[in-house]
Design an enzyme around this catalytic site. Structure first.
Site, PDB file in Angstrom:
ATOM      1  N   SER A   4       4.684  -7.370  -3.628  1.00 33.53           N
ATOM      2  CA  SER A   4       4.495  -6.631  -2.385  1.00 33.53           C
ATOM      3  C   SER A   4       4.512  -7.616  -1.229  1.00 33.53           C
ATOM      4  O   SER A   4       4.183  -8.804  -1.395  1.00 33.53           O
ATOM      5  CB  SER A   4       3.151  -5.901  -2.411  1.00 33.53           C
ATOM      6  OG  SER A   4       2.804  -5.396  -1.138  1.00 33.53           O
ATOM      7  N   TYR A  27      -5.765  -5.787  -2.661  1.00 37.45           N
ATOM      8  CA  TYR A  27      -4.477  -5.546  -3.318  1.00 37.45           C
ATOM      9  C   TYR A  27      -3.551  -6.750  -3.135  1.00 37.45           C
ATOM     10  O   TYR A  27      -2.929  -7.223  -4.094  1.00 37.45           O
ATOM     11  CB  TYR A  27      -3.848  -4.289  -2.726  1.00 37.45           C
ATOM     12  CG  TYR A  27      -2.469  -3.973  -3.240  1.00 37.45           C
ATOM     13  CD1 TYR A  27      -2.288  -3.315  -4.445  1.00 37.45           C
ATOM     14  CD2 TYR A  27      -1.337  -4.320  -2.502  1.00 37.45           C
ATOM     15  CE1 TYR A  27      -1.014  -3.010  -4.912  1.00 37.45           C
ATOM     16  CE2 TYR A  27      -0.065  -4.020  -2.953  1.00 37.45           C
ATOM     17  CZ  TYR A  27       0.090  -3.370  -4.154  1.00 37.45           C
ATOM     18  OH  TYR A  27       1.355  -3.068  -4.619  1.00 37.45           O
TER      19      TYR A  27
END
Length: 218
Positions: A131, A144
């Site tokens: 990501s 995250y």
């Protein structure tokens, strides 16, 4: 010889889109996800093998490895978002962060370890879904993002240690998925990229087999 792929988180989103793309190209697929009903539906559509379970469970990972004695591609796509609404790090619940580390870091490493003998035999490939939160300082995305940064570094070292296995850690960009909707709301997520388009770009990457490294798609 038919190529074989093992895809985690394959019941929806990018995992399902990539499975569809590979199936159309004649790959044999072994698919896994926690939701058995959605997974069975996807497997029936694609003529794939479905093995439902949680990749955070070592027993499940061992079962997956046994199902692919010869393996050309491992896609570590399954992952968690963590606490929602997205909290600042000052308030991040550590028990949730611990679970997220297990899901997003320990589980893909464990499955990679379990399948490496099969991947080495076929000079296969590993795709770890990362990501932009792994490299950017986005408010609320610290937990995250930290797990994805850890996955990036594991991938980087794996590429150095396993020169016969191609390893790519892939930033797919924002996609219209349930996870993004949980993070930012369904309305904003609807404006994000189509997982099918990202899957097509990822399939091209796999076919082209460039040098190991971090890749941003599409």
């Amino acid at each position: 010889m038919t190529n074989t792929a093992l895809i985690t988180g394959a019941s929806r989103g990018l995992g399902l889109a990539l499975a569809r793309s590979l199936a159309a190209a004649g790959w044999r697929l072994v698919l896994t996800a926690r939701g058995a009903e959605e997974l069975e539906k996807a497997a029936a559509e694609l003529g794939a093998t479905a093995i439902a379970g949680d990749v955070a469970d070592p027993t499940h990972r061992a079962r997956l490895a046994q199902a692919v004695p010869e393996l050309d591609l491992l896609v570590n796509n399954a992952g968690g978002l963590g606490a929602t609404p997205l909290p600042h790090l000052a308030d991040y619940p550590l028990d949730v962060f611990d679970e997220l580390l297990t899901t997003n870091v320990v589980a893909p490493l464990g499955l990679t370890q379990a399948t490496l003998p099969a991947l080495r035999r076929r000079r296969g490939s590993v795709v770890n879904i990362s990501s932009d939160a792994a490299t950017g300082a986005y408010e609320g995305w610290g937990g995250y993002g930290a797990t994805k940064a850890a996955l990036d570094q594991l991938s980087n070292v794996l590429a150095a240690e396993e020169p016969d296995v191609a390893v790519w850690w892939v930033d797919p960009g924002e996609m219209n998925t349930r996870m993004l909707a949980d993070a930012v709301g369904a309305e904003e997520a609807a404006n994000a990229g189509d997982p099918a388009a990202v899957a097509a770009a990822l399939h091209d990457l796999i076919k082209g087999r460039p040098a190991s490294g971090r890749v941003s798609l599409p």
